[in-house]
Design a protein around this motif. Structure first.
Motif, PDB file in Angstrom:
ATOM      1  N   GLN A  60       0.846  -1.184   0.000  1.00 48.66           N
ATOM      2  CA  GLN A  60       0.000   0.000   0.000  1.00 48.66           C
ATOM      3  C   GLN A  60       0.891   1.246   0.000  1.00 48.66           C
ATOM      4  O   GLN A  60       1.929   1.249   0.643  1.00 48.66           O
ATOM      5  CB  GLN A  60      -0.902   0.022   1.236  1.00 48.66           C
ATOM      6  N   ASP A  61       0.453   2.262  -0.699  1.00 40.40           N
ATOM      7  CA  ASP A  61       1.162   3.539  -0.682  1.00 40.40           C
ATOM      8  C   ASP A  61       0.805   4.292   0.594  1.00 40.40           C
ATOM      9  O   ASP A  61      -0.357   4.332   0.992  1.00 40.40           O
ATOM     10  CB  ASP A  61       0.759   4.390  -1.894  1.00 40.40           C
ATOM     11  N   LYS A  62       1.808   4.857   1.225  1.00 35.55           N
ATOM     12  CA  LYS A  62       1.640   5.720   2.391  1.00 35.55           C
ATOM     13  C   LYS A  62       1.023   5.013   3.589  1.00 35.55           C
ATOM     14  O   LYS A  62       0.563   5.668   4.523  1.00 35.55           O
ATOM     15  CB  LYS A  62       0.810   6.963   2.033  1.00 35.55           C
TER      16      LYS A  62
END
Length: 189
Positions: A60-62
Motif C-alpha cells: 500500500q502507498d503511504k
C-alpha cells in the motif's frame, strides 16, 4: 469451541485482513463469539503456520503493507471436520452482572441498578447494529426470499440468534429495573 473455528467461519465470507476480521468479529461474529484483536492476530499466525489459512501481502502507498488471509484446502477440510463433530453441550451463562443482581439485597442496590441500566443501553446499541446488518443482508428482499436464495444462510441465522439474545437482554433489564425501582419506592415511602 476454539477461536480458530470462529476465524474460519468468518473467512468463509472471503479473503480478509486481520483488521477486516476484527471488524467482522465486532459487527457480526460478536453475536456468538468475542476475541480481542491481539487474540485474533495470534490465532491468525498459528493458523497460517498450520496451513489452515494462507496470507498474501498487499503493498500500500503511504500505509504499511497488509496481509490478506484466506482459507486453504486444509482450512476448508478443518471447517468440514469441525461441523461434523458432535455438538457440545449448550453454553452456560457466566455473567458478573448476574452475580451482583443475585446479591442486590445485601449489596449496593444503586450500583447494581446502574449496571443493569448500562447493560440495557449496550444491548439496545448492539441490537441497532444487528438490525442495520440485517437490512444490508436482506438488501430489499424479504427474509423468506433471502433464506430461499442466499448463497450462504449461516451468517443470517446466527444474526437472528444474536438479535434474539439482545432483545432478551433489553426485556430482562427493563423488568429488573422496574422491580428495583418499585422496591426502592416502597422502602422510601
Amino acid at each position: 469451541m476454539a477461536l480458530r473455528n470462529a476465524v474460519m467461519a468468518a473467512l468463509l465470507e472471503g479473503e480478509a485482513s486481520g483488521y477486516d476480521l476484527a471488524k467482522a468479529f465486532d459487527a457480526s461474529v460478536a453475536n456468538f463469539w468475542t476475541a480481542t484483536p491481539q487474540q485474533l492476530y495470534r490465532e491468525l499466525d498459528r493458523m497460517a503456520a498450520e496451513g489452515l489459512i494462507a496470507a498474501r501481502v498487499v503493498e500500500q502507498d503511504k500505509r504499511p503493507n497488509k496481509r490478506l488471509f484466506s482459507l486453504t484446502e486444509a482450512g476448508f477440510a478443518a471447517v468440514h471436520a469441525y461441523t461434523a463433530e458432535q455438538s457440545s453441550k449448550p453454553s452456560a451463562i457466566r455473567d458478573e452482572l448476574l452475580v451482583k443482581v443475585q446479591t442486590v439485597d445485601a449489596g449496593d442496590a444503586a450500583a447494581v441498578r446502574a449496571g443493569i441500566a448500562e447493560r440495557v443501553l449496550w444491548a439496545r446499541a448492539k441490537l441497532a447494529r444487528y438490525e442495520r446488518l440485517q437490512a444490508r443482508l436482506l438488501d430489499g428482499r424479504t427474509e423468506q426470499q433471502h433464506l430461499a436464495g442466499a448463497e450462504r444462510i449461516g451468517p443470517y441465522l446466527t444474526l437472528l440468534r444474536g438479535m434474539a439474545f439482545e432483545r432478551e437482554n433489553v426485556r430482562w433489564g427493563e423488568l429488573a429495573l422496574l422491580v428495583l425501582d418499585r422496591r426502592a419506592d416502597r422502602a422510601q415511602g
